[in-house]
Design a protein around this motif. Structure first.
Motif, PDB file in Angstrom:
ATOM      1  N   LEU A  18       0.815  -1.220   0.000  1.00  0.00           N
ATOM      2  CA  LEU A  18       0.000   0.000   0.000  1.00  0.00           C
ATOM      3  C   LEU A  18       0.845   1.265   0.000  1.00  0.00           C
ATOM      4  O   LEU A  18       0.349   2.341  -0.309  1.00  0.00           O
ATOM      5  CB  LEU A  18      -0.901   0.026   1.238  1.00  0.00           C
ATOM      6  N   THR A  19       2.106   1.154   0.373  1.00  0.00           N
ATOM      7  CA  THR A  19       2.886   2.355   0.608  1.00  0.00           C
ATOM      8  C   THR A  19       4.271   2.252  -0.038  1.00  0.00           C
ATOM      9  O   THR A  19       4.677   1.184  -0.472  1.00  0.00           O
ATOM     10  CB  THR A  19       3.040   2.604   2.133  1.00  0.00           C
ATOM     11  N   ALA A  20       4.956   3.377  -0.094  1.00  0.00           N
ATOM     12  CA  ALA A  20       6.323   3.379  -0.610  1.00  0.00           C
ATOM     13  C   ALA A  20       7.322   3.575   0.526  1.00  0.00           C
ATOM     14  O   ALA A  20       8.506   3.723   0.282  1.00  0.00           O
ATOM     15  CB  ALA A  20       6.485   4.468  -1.664  1.00  0.00           C
ATOM     16  N   GLN A  21       6.825   3.602   1.757  1.00  0.00           N
ATOM     17  CA  GLN A  21       7.713   3.815   2.901  1.00  0.00           C
ATOM     18  C   GLN A  21       7.756   2.567   3.766  1.00  0.00           C
ATOM     19  O   GLN A  21       6.765   2.239   4.418  1.00  0.00           O
ATOM     20  CB  GLN A  21       7.202   4.998   3.744  1.00  0.00           C
ATOM     21  N   PRO A  22       8.903   1.862   3.806  1.00  0.00           N
ATOM     22  CA  PRO A  22       8.994   0.637   4.602  1.00  0.00           C
ATOM     23  C   PRO A  22       8.605   0.851   6.060  1.00  0.00           C
ATOM     24  O   PRO A  22       7.919   0.012   6.645  1.00  0.00           O
ATOM     25  CB  PRO A  22      10.464   0.245   4.475  1.00  0.00           C
ATOM     26  N   ALA A  23       8.995   1.978   6.647  1.00  0.00           N
ATOM     27  CA  ALA A  23       8.692   2.209   8.057  1.00  0.00           C
ATOM     28  C   ALA A  23       7.183   2.298   8.272  1.00  0.00           C
ATOM     29  O   ALA A  23       6.642   1.731   9.224  1.00  0.00           O
ATOM     30  CB  ALA A  23       9.366   3.482   8.542  1.00  0.00           C
ATOM     31  N   VAL A  24       6.515   2.986   7.362  1.00  0.00           N
ATOM     32  CA  VAL A  24       5.053   3.085   7.455  1.00  0.00           C
ATOM     33  C   VAL A  24       4.429   1.702   7.330  1.00  0.00           C
ATOM     34  O   VAL A  24       3.499   1.339   8.069  1.00  0.00           O
ATOM     35  CB  VAL A  24       4.512   4.026   6.350  1.00  0.00           C
ATOM     36  N   ALA A  25       4.969   0.912   6.407  1.00  0.00           N
ATOM     37  CA  ALA A  25       4.450  -0.441   6.201  1.00  0.00           C
ATOM     38  C   ALA A  25       4.597  -1.266   7.470  1.00  0.00           C
ATOM     39  O   ALA A  25       3.680  -1.997   7.860  1.00  0.00           O
ATOM     40  CB  ALA A  25       5.174  -1.113   5.037  1.00  0.00           C
ATOM     41  N   ALA A  26       5.749  -1.145   8.143  1.00  0.00           N
ATOM     42  CA  ALA A  26       5.988  -1.931   9.355  1.00  0.00           C
ATOM     43  C   ALA A  26       5.018  -1.516  10.450  1.00  0.00           C
ATOM     44  O   ALA A  26       4.381  -2.363  11.089  1.00  0.00           O
ATOM     45  CB  ALA A  26       7.432  -1.739   9.814  1.00  0.00           C
ATOM     46  N   ILE A  27       4.877  -0.226  10.645  1.00  0.00           N
ATOM     47  CA  ILE A  27       4.021   0.251  11.731  1.00  0.00           C
ATOM     48  C   ILE A  27       2.559  -0.094  11.459  1.00  0.00           C
ATOM     49  O   ILE A  27       1.835  -0.549  12.342  1.00  0.00           O
ATOM     50  CB  ILE A  27       4.202   1.776  11.920  1.00  0.00           C
ATOM     51  N   ALA A  28       2.143   0.073  10.220  1.00  0.00           N
ATOM     52  CA  ALA A  28       0.749  -0.215   9.878  1.00  0.00           C
ATOM     53  C   ALA A  28       0.456  -1.706  10.028  1.00  0.00           C
ATOM     54  O   ALA A  28      -0.608  -2.081  10.543  1.00  0.00           O
ATOM     55  CB  ALA A  28       0.455   0.246   8.449  1.00  0.00           C
ATOM     56  N   ALA A  29       1.390  -2.544   9.599  1.00  0.00           N
ATOM     57  CA  ALA A  29       1.171  -3.989   9.715  1.00  0.00           C
ATOM     58  C   ALA A  29       1.112  -4.383  11.190  1.00  0.00           C
ATOM     59  O   ALA A  29       0.262  -5.179  11.605  1.00  0.00           O
ATOM     60  CB  ALA A  29       2.275  -4.752   8.998  1.00  0.00           C
ATOM     61  N   LEU A  30       2.009  -3.806  11.963  1.00  0.00           N
ATOM     62  CA  LEU A  30       2.021  -4.097  13.401  1.00  0.00           C
ATOM     63  C   LEU A  30       0.713  -3.652  14.042  1.00  0.00           C
ATOM     64  O   LEU A  30       0.121  -4.375  14.852  1.00  0.00           O
ATOM     65  CB  LEU A  30       3.206  -3.377  14.052  1.00  0.00           C
ATOM     66  N   ALA A  31       0.249  -2.470  13.638  1.00  0.00           N
ATOM     67  CA  ALA A  31      -0.996  -1.953  14.195  1.00  0.00           C
ATOM     68  C   ALA A  31      -2.150  -2.881  13.840  1.00  0.00           C
ATOM     69  O   ALA A  31      -3.003  -3.184  14.682  1.00  0.00           O
ATOM     70  CB  ALA A  31      -1.264  -0.551  13.661  1.00  0.00           C
ATOM     71  N   ALA A  32      -2.178  -3.363  12.601  1.00  0.00           N
ATOM     72  CA  ALA A  32      -3.261  -4.244  12.173  1.00  0.00           C
ATOM     73  C   ALA A  32      -3.233  -5.547  12.969  1.00  0.00           C
ATOM     74  O   ALA A  32      -4.270  -6.016  13.450  1.00  0.00           O
ATOM     75  CB  ALA A  32      -3.139  -4.527  10.676  1.00  0.00           C
ATOM     76  N   LEU A  33      -2.027  -6.132  13.117  1.00  0.00           N
ATOM     77  CA  LEU A  33      -1.917  -7.395  13.849  1.00  0.00           C
ATOM     78  C   LEU A  33      -2.274  -7.205  15.316  1.00  0.00           C
ATOM     79  O   LEU A  33      -2.948  -8.029  15.921  1.00  0.00           O
ATOM     80  CB  LEU A  33      -0.493  -7.943  13.723  1.00  0.00           C
ATOM     81  N   PHE A  34      -1.818  -6.091  15.883  1.00  0.00           N
ATOM     82  CA  PHE A  34      -2.092  -5.807  17.284  1.00  0.00           C
ATOM     83  C   PHE A  34      -3.588  -5.590  17.479  1.00  0.00           C
ATOM     84  O   PHE A  34      -4.170  -6.044  18.471  1.00  0.00           O
ATOM     85  CB  PHE A  34      -1.297  -4.561  17.709  1.00  0.00           C
ATOM     86  N   GLY A  35      -4.196  -4.907  16.491  1.00  0.00           N
ATOM     87  CA  GLY A  35      -5.640  -4.680  16.555  1.00  0.00           C
ATOM     88  C   GLY A  35      -6.399  -5.994  16.571  1.00  0.00           C
ATOM     89  O   GLY A  35      -7.310  -6.196  17.377  1.00  0.00           O
ATOM     90  N   LEU A  36      -5.984  -6.936  15.694  1.00  0.00           N
ATOM     91  CA  LEU A  36      -6.646  -8.242  15.641  1.00  0.00           C
ATOM     92  C   LEU A  36      -6.476  -8.981  16.967  1.00  0.00           C
ATOM     93  O   LEU A  36      -7.383  -9.659  17.452  1.00  0.00           O
ATOM     94  CB  LEU A  36      -6.059  -9.067  14.490  1.00  0.00           C
ATOM     95  N   TRP A  37      -5.294  -8.809  17.559  1.00  0.00           N
ATOM     96  CA  TRP A  37      -5.024  -9.474  18.833  1.00  0.00           C
ATOM     97  C   TRP A  37      -5.888  -8.882  19.940  1.00  0.00           C
ATOM     98  O   TRP A  37      -6.417  -9.606  20.783  1.00  0.00           O
ATOM     99  CB  TRP A  37      -3.521  -9.314  19.158  1.00  0.00           C
ATOM    100  N   LEU A  38      -6.038  -7.545  19.889  1.00  0.00           N
ATOM    101  CA  LEU A  38      -6.863  -6.866  20.898  1.00  0.00           C
ATOM    102  C   LEU A  38      -8.314  -7.295  20.794  1.00  0.00           C
ATOM    103  O   LEU A  38      -9.007  -7.441  21.797  1.00  0.00           O
ATOM    104  CB  LEU A  38      -6.764  -5.349  20.725  1.00  0.00           C
ATOM    105  N   VAL A  39      -8.777  -7.484  19.537  1.00  0.00           N
ATOM    106  CA  VAL A  39     -10.156  -7.931  19.328  1.00  0.00           C
ATOM    107  C   VAL A  39     -10.387  -9.220  20.089  1.00  0.00           C
ATOM    108  O   VAL A  39     -11.400  -9.402  20.764  1.00  0.00           O
ATOM    109  CB  VAL A  39     -10.418  -8.125  17.815  1.00  0.00           C
TER     110      VAL A  39
END
Lengths: 247, 312
Positions: free
Chosen positions: A168-189
């Motif tokens: 989705l992005t051209a910035q690896p750091a953004v990709a890492a944080i967004a993926a982590l946020a998504a996984l963490f969100g699923l875990w929180l659910v």
């Protein structure tokens, strides 16, 4: 073609010193955890022996180890998936793939397979540590198999999600944080669902891993992981195709 | 372009929009084997967008592209296997060695395993990369990185080679080498070269297309482009000059301008050899003619004339 891309990705993963550092630290954490669990088990072993159906070494050491590995992989997989597509885009090397006679599906599958091949040794190292106990005691092979398979499927679903976010992005750091946020969100659910049978729990990969963790091979859970991977890989392919259309 | 040369690339009515803005309007292009086409244009004229569409990196909103008869949209694998592309920024993996990178590029284009080793050696020789094989791409100088970029575009022997500003950022010696290489490639392949360096067009291209605000506004052979809007004439040095009216009396001469005491600029009608007449007269009358230089409009002038829409 898929093999060519997968091989290239693996090479560049292992060409980076940081990969080796992360693998080493990871191995250290696993070993520490493994030894701590083993120590605790040995201390209570004499008391456990008096119980009628006492938990064996596999249940007391392997199950918590794989549970911890599942959590650590959630934090770790985004670090490796972030580079996959986002960095290609940032370094403008995506053009090479886009103008080569390979389809977007082949690109995504190549990268996904490279990630799986990379995660496999991490899971295998956990398995090998537990198997080393086999020299001194009887191991529950079925439970071990279910755990290893579950961890592999969980890692695969994390990789698929990470790959999609990376596309989705051209910035690896953004990709890492967004993926982590998504996984963490699923875990929180999963963590926030108070009811054990809540439909929300079905959403989270970790809740499906739990049945593997206790040794339950459920075709529903297997189906969930396969669907989860397929869905996000398909989204990533679509995203790459759209790149050609929208620029 | 000889009419017998098979057409390797043809594009019809390509259009491309970004948002609501149309950046390429109905662009059509055809290229034969053994031809080097220079795509000229100002910054932002749409050169890179055009090349990206021709290579399949970007889909056109309308129009068709065929590479050696394979439609780029419907048979992308066959079509793309016949293209080599060097984008504006060379697509280099900095953590790979030059050899590994080129091998990856070759395999990616589906070259059979047996011929890859030979192609690698040949490509490195052509691009002057013999000594760089084991070096990491990221540690190479800009010039060598550019060569590596060209090498990945030609390693699989594509029919159509598309180079987006291949000599940007290189030193003069490297520019000369790369132009010689492009010329050599142009003998057996079709080459499209985008550039805003007019000297490059002059030295390597057979044909020129000028892209201006997303439209092709001029296309011709590069030799004829130099003649565009050109008024025949010459500058002559006469050490013992006569009166200006005597020069004007020579047949065919339209205008004489005195540049200095001994230098004159003479414009004459096309097809009349006024220079010879003047020299003959100078010999008779003892004007002591020293130097006669035909006027040549530079490509820069021509380019500016064409893009401003001036007619000759």
């Amino acid at each position: 073609m898929i093999a060519t891309i997968a091989f290239k990705e693996l090479r560049s993963l292992f060409a980076a010193p940081s990969t080796w550092l992360i693998l080493a630290v990871l191995q250290f954490i696993f070993a520490w955890f493994f030894l701590a669990r083993l120590d605790a088990f040995l201390q209570v072993q004499s008391q456990l022996a008096q119980l009628a159906s006492a938990p064996g070494a596999t249940q007391a050491v392997a199950v918590p180890l794989f549970g911890a590995a599942a959590l650590i992989l959630m934090l770790l997989v985004p670090v490796f998936t972030m580079r996959m597509i986002a960095e290609e885009r940032r370094n403008q090397t995506m053009t090479l793939l886009a103008t080569a006679p390979v389809s977007s599906t082949q690109i995504v599958l190549g990268k996904f397979i490279a990630l799986l091949l990379f995660l496999l040794p991490i899971i295998a190292s956990c398995l090998l540590m537990v198997l080393a106990l086999g020299t001194g005691t009887q191991l529950d092979k079925g439970l071990l198999f279910a755990n290893a398979l579950g961890l592999l499927l969980l890692a695969a679903s994390y990789a698929a999600l990470g790959l999609y976010v990376s596309s989705l992005t051209a910035q690896p750091a953004v990709a890492a944080i967004a993926a982590l946020a998504a996984l963490f969100g699923l875990w929180l659910v999963e963590a926030s669902a108070t009811d054990n049978d809540s439909a929300w729990r079905l959403l989270a990969p970790t809740s499906h891993f739990e049945s593997f963790n206790v040794g339950l091979l459920n075709s529903g859970d297997l189906g969930y992981f396969l669907l989860f991977c397929a869905a996000f890989l398909l989204l990533a392919v679509r995203r790459l195709n759209n790149n050609r259309i929208y620029g | 372009m000889s009419d017998a040369a098979p057409v390797t690339l043809s594009a019809h009515n390509l259009s491309r929009r970004y948002g609501g803005r149309e950046v390429i309007h109905n662009l059509s292009l055809e290229l034969g084997r053994g031809e080097v086409l220079g795509l000229l244009g100002h910054n932002g004229a749409g050169k890179s967008t055009t090349l990206q569409m021709l290579t399949g990196a970007l889909a056109p909103h309308s129009g068709e592209i065929a590479i050696c008869g394979f439609d780029l949209a419907r048979q992308p694998k066959q079509a793309k296997a016949r293209i080599g592309f060097l984008p504006e920024t060379p697509p280099l993996y900095r953590d790979m060695s030059v050899d590994d990178y080129l091998l990856f590029a070759a395999r990616l284009r589906g070259m059979p395993r047996g011929v890859i080793a030979g192609a690698l050696a040949e490509t490195k020789r052509r691009c002057g990369l013999q000594d760089a094989g084991r070096k990491l791409v990221g540690t190479l100088s800009k010039g060598y990185q550019q060569r590596t970029g060209i090498a990945q575009a030609i390693i699989h022997g594509p029919e159509v080679i598309i180079l987006d500003e291949p000599t940007v950022g290189l030193d003069p010696a490297q520019i000369r080498d790369i132009r010689a290489l492009i010329r050599e490639l142009g003998d057996a392949h079709s080459v499209i070269l985008s550039t805003h360096l007019l000297g490059e067009v002059e030295s390597v291209c057979d044909r020129v297309e000028i892209l201006h605000q997303g439209r092709l506004i001029y296309g011709d052979s590069s030799a004829r482009m130099q003649q565009y809007g050109h008024q025949p004439g010459f500058i002559v040095n006469l050490l013992a000059p006569p009166d200006i009216s005597e020069l004007q009396a020579i047949s065919g001469v339209q205008q004489v301008e005195r540049l200095s005491a001994t230098r004159f600029r003479v414009l004459h009608q096309a097809g009349v050899n006024s220079g010879a007449a003047l020299l003959a007269l100078a010999g008779q009358c003892g004007w002591r003619a020293e130097q006669l230089v035909p006027l040549q409009s530079s490509l820069e002038e021509v380019f500016v004339k064409i893009t401003r829409g001036e007619t000759p």
